[in-house]
Structures are given as C-alpha cells and as structure tokens.
Design a protein around this motif. Structure first.
Motif, PDB file in Angstrom:
ATOM      1  N   GLU A  26       4.757  84.702  98.304  1.00  0.00           N
ATOM      2  CA  GLU A  26       4.836  85.924  98.853  1.00  0.00           C
ATOM      3  C   GLU A  26       6.389  85.861  98.509  1.00  0.00           C
ATOM      4  OE1 GLU A  26       2.881  87.518 101.568  1.00  0.00           O
ATOM      5  OE2 GLU A  26       0.809  87.644 100.698  1.00  0.00           O
ATOM      6  N   LEU A  27       7.057  87.418  97.723  1.00  0.00           N
ATOM      7  CA  LEU A  27       7.911  87.540  97.901  1.00  0.00           C
ATOM      8  C   LEU A  27       8.125  89.219  97.914  1.00  0.00           C
ATOM      9  CD1 LEU A  27       9.404  89.483  94.685  1.00  0.00           C
ATOM     10  CD2 LEU A  27       9.053  86.583  94.133  1.00  0.00           C
ATOM     11  N   ASP A  28       8.917  89.810  98.863  1.00  0.00           N
ATOM     12  CA  ASP A  28       9.003  91.097  98.741  1.00  0.00           C
ATOM     13  C   ASP A  28      10.495  91.384  97.758  1.00  0.00           C
ATOM     14  OD1 ASP A  28       7.463  90.862 100.872  1.00  0.00           O
ATOM     15  OD2 ASP A  28       9.609  91.050 102.531  1.00  0.00           O
ATOM     16  N   TRP A  29      10.065  92.493  97.135  1.00  0.00           N
ATOM     17  CA  TRP A  29      10.834  93.598  96.506  1.00  0.00           C
ATOM     18  C   TRP A  29      11.438  94.519  96.612  1.00  0.00           C
ATOM     19  CZ3 TRP A  29      12.620  91.426  91.831  1.00  0.00           C
ATOM     20  CH2 TRP A  29      11.116  90.650  90.912  1.00  0.00           C
ATOM     21  N   LEU A  30      12.318  94.949  97.214  1.00  0.00           N
ATOM     22  CA  LEU A  30      13.222  95.609  98.447  1.00  0.00           C
ATOM     23  C   LEU A  30      13.794  96.885  97.444  1.00  0.00           C
ATOM     24  CD1 LEU A  30      14.762  93.206 100.335  1.00  0.00           C
ATOM     25  CD2 LEU A  30      12.833  94.116 100.755  1.00  0.00           C
ATOM     26  N   THR A  31      13.499  97.649  97.993  1.00  0.00           N
ATOM     27  CA  THR A  31      14.147  99.324  96.480  1.00  0.00           C
ATOM     28  C   THR A  31      14.970 100.163  98.314  1.00  0.00           C
ATOM     29  OG1 THR A  31      12.568  98.962  96.000  1.00  0.00           O
ATOM     30  CG2 THR A  31      14.107 101.330  96.172  1.00  0.00           C
ATOM     31  N   LEU A  32      16.103 100.899  97.786  1.00  0.00           N
ATOM     32  CA  LEU A  32      16.713 101.615  98.537  1.00  0.00           C
ATOM     33  C   LEU A  32      16.348 103.118  98.219  1.00  0.00           C
ATOM     34  CD1 LEU A  32      18.106 101.175 101.754  1.00  0.00           C
ATOM     35  CD2 LEU A  32      20.256 100.950 100.055  1.00  0.00           C
ATOM     36  N   ARG A  33      15.865 103.895  99.494  1.00  0.00           N
ATOM     37  CA  ARG A  33      15.923 105.386  98.454  1.00  0.00           C
ATOM     38  C   ARG A  33      17.041 105.957  99.162  1.00  0.00           C
ATOM     39  NH1 ARG A  33      10.855 108.235  97.610  1.00  0.00           N
ATOM     40  NH2 ARG A  33      10.771 106.020  96.527  1.00  0.00           N
TER      41      ARG A  33
END
Length: 209
Positions: A191-198
C-alpha cells in the motif's frame, strides 16, 4: 451705593444682554472643547489608518519578495502534481510505464477514494489541505530488488509525492533458487499513499485556472 427701583429697570436690558453673552461664551467654550476632542480623535484615526496602510504596503512588499523567491519551486510542485487536483490517470500511467521499463511480472492495483490526511510530520500547512489516495498493488517478483526498483522509479525527481506505507512479502518458491525460466520467487502486497496538497481558496481565487 444703593440702587433704586428705577436704576434696576435701567439695568435690566444690559444685564439680560450680559447674561446672554455669558451663555453664548460658555456654549462656545463647550463646543470648542468638543471640537478639539473630535479633531484629536479624527487625527488619531487617520494616523492609525496611515500606520495600517504602511504596514500593509510593507507586508505586500515582503510577500512579493517571498512569492518571487519561491514561485519557481511552487510551480514545480504544481507541475509534478503535488499541488492541485489529484492526477489518478497519471499515477496509473506512471505505474504501468515503470512496470514495463523494469520488465517485471504481472501487477494488479486499485486506488481508494481520496481522503483528508493529517500526518504527524506536517502539523502546520499554512491553510493548505493535504489529502491522500491509497493505492494497493500486488506484484510477483524474482527478488526483492524488483520492488525497490519499482518504488524508487515511482518516487523519482519529477514524480508525484508518495509514501510507501506497508508491504507484505511472501515466498512462492520454497527452494529460493533462481529459475532459468525466470519464475517468480516472491509475491508482494503493498500500500502506498499518493499525496496531494490543495491550495487555500484565497490562493485559488488569485491564481485562477
């Protein structure tokens, strides 16, 4: 000297005029004092407004310098897909591309719905909102290096931000020897987290589409 009744009659008009003058003088003094207070308050208000305007001007100059200094790095984060809307299609395409480049065994993957993410290492984001989309994938491997190659390629210099959270590796070939037919020896579930900054709404309204 004793004033007679006729004398008082003669003094009525002058005394009335004098009383009127005294009243007028007192009223003028009161109005003058009030006017002075009002003017001092108006002057203080103008000074406060001037100081606030000066501070905003100085602050805007400092903000301009900060924006000018860090705009290239910020734009680079936007181009990588870290800032803005999530780019699931690009993530999947990159996974397929790196999987193909390294000539790995078959891979299965799925991406969960995006959710807000508050990790311990990022307590103050300055109004930005950090989100993550969890990707689960399964991969057959010849050896552990296959997984390392894949994850390092996914998190390359121009790649989107991700965190490899968990991997469970099981052995398929109990003998452990490499096969001449390149048979998979290991199976990984990760499992990996794709990170997004809004961006905050204020920045979105200024930058625009």
């Amino acid at each position: 000297m004793k004033l007679e009744q006729n004398d008082w009659k003669k003094l009525q008009i002058p005394l009335a005029i004098l009383g009127g003058i005294v009243v007028v003088v007192v009223v003028c003094i009161v109005f003058a004092q009030q006017y002075k207070v009002d003017q001092e308050q108006a002057l203080l208000t103008q000074q406060n407004q001037l100081n606030a305007a000066r501070q905003r001007y100085q602050s805007s100059g400092l903000e301009k310098e900060i924006i000018t200094e860090f705009l290239p790095q910020y734009q680079a984060l936007i181009n990588k897909g870290f800032v803005g809307e999530e780019r699931r299609i690009e993530w999947v395409e990159r996974l397929r591309e790196q999987h193909k480049n390294h000539k790995l065994f078959g891979i299965k993957y799925s991406i969960k719905q995006q959710e807000k993410y508050t990790p311990a290492f990022a307590t103050n984001l300055g109004g930005f909102t950090l989100s993550r989309s969890i990707m689960q994938f399964e991969l057959d491997m010849l050896h552990e290096g296959d997984l390392l190659q894949l994850t390092e390629s996914l998190s390359g210099a121009n790649a989107a931000a991700l965190i490899l959270r968990d991997c469970e590796i099981t052995r398929l070939n109990e003998g452990g020897a490499l096969s001449a037919q390149l048979t998979a020896n290991l199976h990984a579930q990760c499992e990996l987290d794709w990170l997004t900054l809004r961006e905050p709404a204020t920045i979105q309204s200024v930058v625009g589409p």
